[in-house]
Motif scaffolding. Structure first.
Motif, PDB file in Angstrom:
ATOM      1  N   VAL A  32      -1.875  13.406 -16.042  1.00 23.40           N
ATOM      2  CA  VAL A  32      -2.065  14.787 -15.598  1.00 23.40           C
ATOM      3  C   VAL A  32      -0.865  15.159 -14.746  1.00 23.40           C
ATOM      4  CG1 VAL A  32      -3.536  16.411 -14.375  1.00 23.40           C
ATOM      5  CG2 VAL A  32      -4.570  14.482 -15.575  1.00 23.40           C
ATOM      6  N   ARG A  34       2.177  18.592 -13.671  1.00 20.91           N
ATOM      7  CA  ARG A  34       2.432  20.030 -13.569  1.00 20.91           C
ATOM      8  C   ARG A  34       3.678  20.370 -14.385  1.00 20.91           C
ATOM      9  NH1 ARG A  34      -0.865  24.160 -12.321  1.00 20.91           N
ATOM     10  NH2 ARG A  34      -0.145  25.550 -10.658  1.00 20.91           N
ATOM     11  N   TRP A  44      -1.279  22.709 -15.701  1.00 21.47           N
ATOM     12  CA  TRP A  44      -1.520  21.273 -15.665  1.00 21.47           C
ATOM     13  C   TRP A  44      -1.483  20.757 -17.106  1.00 21.47           C
ATOM     14  CZ3 TRP A  44      -1.120  19.037 -11.185  1.00 21.47           C
ATOM     15  CH2 TRP A  44      -1.485  19.727 -10.016  1.00 21.47           C
ATOM     16  N   MET A 291      -7.234  20.240  -8.735  1.00 19.69           N
ATOM     17  CA  MET A 291      -6.960  21.510  -9.401  1.00 19.69           C
ATOM     18  C   MET A 291      -7.753  22.602  -8.708  1.00 19.69           C
ATOM     19  SD  MET A 291      -7.048  20.405 -13.433  1.00 19.69           S
ATOM     20  CE  MET A 291      -5.963  19.108 -14.057  1.00 19.69           C
ATOM     21  N   VAL A 297      -4.505  25.088 -17.487  1.00 19.97           N
ATOM     22  CA  VAL A 297      -4.491  23.685 -17.887  1.00 19.97           C
ATOM     23  C   VAL A 297      -4.389  23.614 -19.400  1.00 19.97           C
ATOM     24  CG1 VAL A 297      -7.024  23.588 -17.898  1.00 19.97           C
ATOM     25  CG2 VAL A 297      -5.715  21.472 -17.742  1.00 19.97           C
TER      26      VAL A 297
END
Length: 388
Positions: A32, A34, A44, A291, A297
């Motif tokens: 995960v 950015r 994300w 988050m 995402v």
């Protein structure tokens, strides 16, 4: 200076048929992270198999903008890209026409279409472009046949999906215009089916349900149409077989392995660099990362299919693979692709016909010279010259 300027841009490099080494390493090291998407948004990026499943199935991740709601009496037509009860109502109706038994009845029709296209390739000059000759036209013929819309209208579909699948045009005025034209066209087809029903999905929906308004049936048909117009795994799978001659030889020697080989092709071949962007509905933690509500995402199922925690030696192409978990090529959770069986059937029958009817099939150019498209969200090979 933009607040997002320091983020890594995704995709990390032009898509050429496989996930880049950096992304494959991140599946385990940074599942995960950015990133900045092509439209400038920060998001994300979710790569691990388990985390992809969470984003695709957990109601805390939504396809609707934060704060948006849909009500039966004032929120517009329900459609497949919604969440919760509105989506469930449409999917329930759609699923009645997508039963395994019904889809299997299309096998002879799909086989006939495959054979006709391969016939034309065999009768034409060599080398031939397998994308133009088979991969691109087949899904259009099939979806027209299944929905019951005239195959002669396929040039109009190509024009519409140019805008709808464009990486840069997503959300633009051109894309909105293409959507409006497609909706108008399908509304006309629904009216035609009421007057002259046939053996197709539109007729089945018109005859069999009073649960959805016409506008909702149009949205349903549009989802099926757009979802089925491009199936790139056939050409990507053919390329993978050529790049792994020992696997191709194994399949030629044992054609009964084709079904399992198709599943491995669907898992292994990365047919896109992008996937749907969703919105976090409430503050949460995923993969140790906090988050916030409103964050964008994007789960990448193709990367989840390369997670070594769920697929031993995931970057090895093995047509005898027997995974313990399903691959994510057709999604996961409530939005799992309704047309999975039909799409898979097209890949299997196409590859089977090419290998059986062209025993000496081989690429006419080095695999590294085969061009990939970078203008579409679902990628795909632009052209694939072959000889036999």
């Amino acid at each position: 200076m933009s607040v997002n300027s320091g983020l890594r841009s995704y995709p990390f490099e032009p898509f050429t048929g496989d996930l880049p080494a950096e992304l494959l390493e991140m599946v385990v090291a940074e599942p995960v992270s950015r990133v900045r998407l092509p439209d400038g948004r920060a998001a994300w990026l979710v790569l691990g198999y388990e985390h992809c499943c969470t984003v695709l199935a957990d109601p805390r991740f939504s396809r609707l903008p934060l704060g948006a709601t849909v009500t039966p009496d004032g929120g517009g037509p329900r459609e497949l890209n919604m969440d919760g009860p509105p989506h469930a109502a449409v999917r329930r109706v759609a699923a009645r026409a997508f039963t395994a038994r019904r889809i299997e009845t299309f096998r002879p029709r799909v086989q006939r279409l495959v054979d006709e296209l391969v016939d034309a390739m065999l009768a034409g000059p060599r080398p031939a472009d397998v994308v133009a000759g088979l991969v691109a036209p087949l899904p259009v013929f099939v979806v027209c046949d299944v929905l019951g819309v005239p195959a002669a209208d396929r040039p109009r579909f190509y024009a519409w999906i140019e805008g709808l699948n464009s990486v840069t045009a997503y959300g633009s005025a051109d894309a909105a215009d293409a959507q409006a034209q497609l909706r108008d066209y399908l509304a006309g087809q629904l009216a035609r089916k009421r007057a002259e029903p046939g053996d197709d999905l539109l007729s089945a929906w018109v005859r069999g349900t009073h649960e959805l308004a016409d506008a909702e049936l149009v949205e349903l048909a549009m989802g099926v149409l757009l979802g089925g117009l491009e199936i790139n795994s056939t050409s990507a799978g053919l390329l993978a077989l050529f790049q792994h001659p020992e696997q191709l030889a194994k399949l030629r020697a044992a054609p009964e392995k084709l079904s399992r080989a198709t599943d491995e092709i669907l898992r292994y071949t990365s047919v896109s660099a992008m996937f749907r962007v969703q919105v976090v509905r409430e503050d949460l933690v995923l993969g140790g990362v906090a988050m916030r509500a409103g964050d964008c995402v994007m789960a990448v199922p193709w990367a989840g299919n390369r997670d070594p925690r769920f697929f031993p030696e995931p970057n090895v192409f093995d047509i005898d693979r027997r995974p313990d978990v399903p691959h994510l090529t057709f999604g996961f959770g409530p939005h799992f692709c309704l047309g999975t069986a039909l799409g898979r059937m097209q890949v299997e029958l196409s590859l089977g016909a090419l290998l059986a009817r062209m025993p000496a099939l081989s690429p006419a150019v080095p695999p590294a010279e085969i061009p990939w498209r970078h203008d579409r969200m679902n990628g795909g090979i632009a052209s694939f010259p072959v000889t036999w």
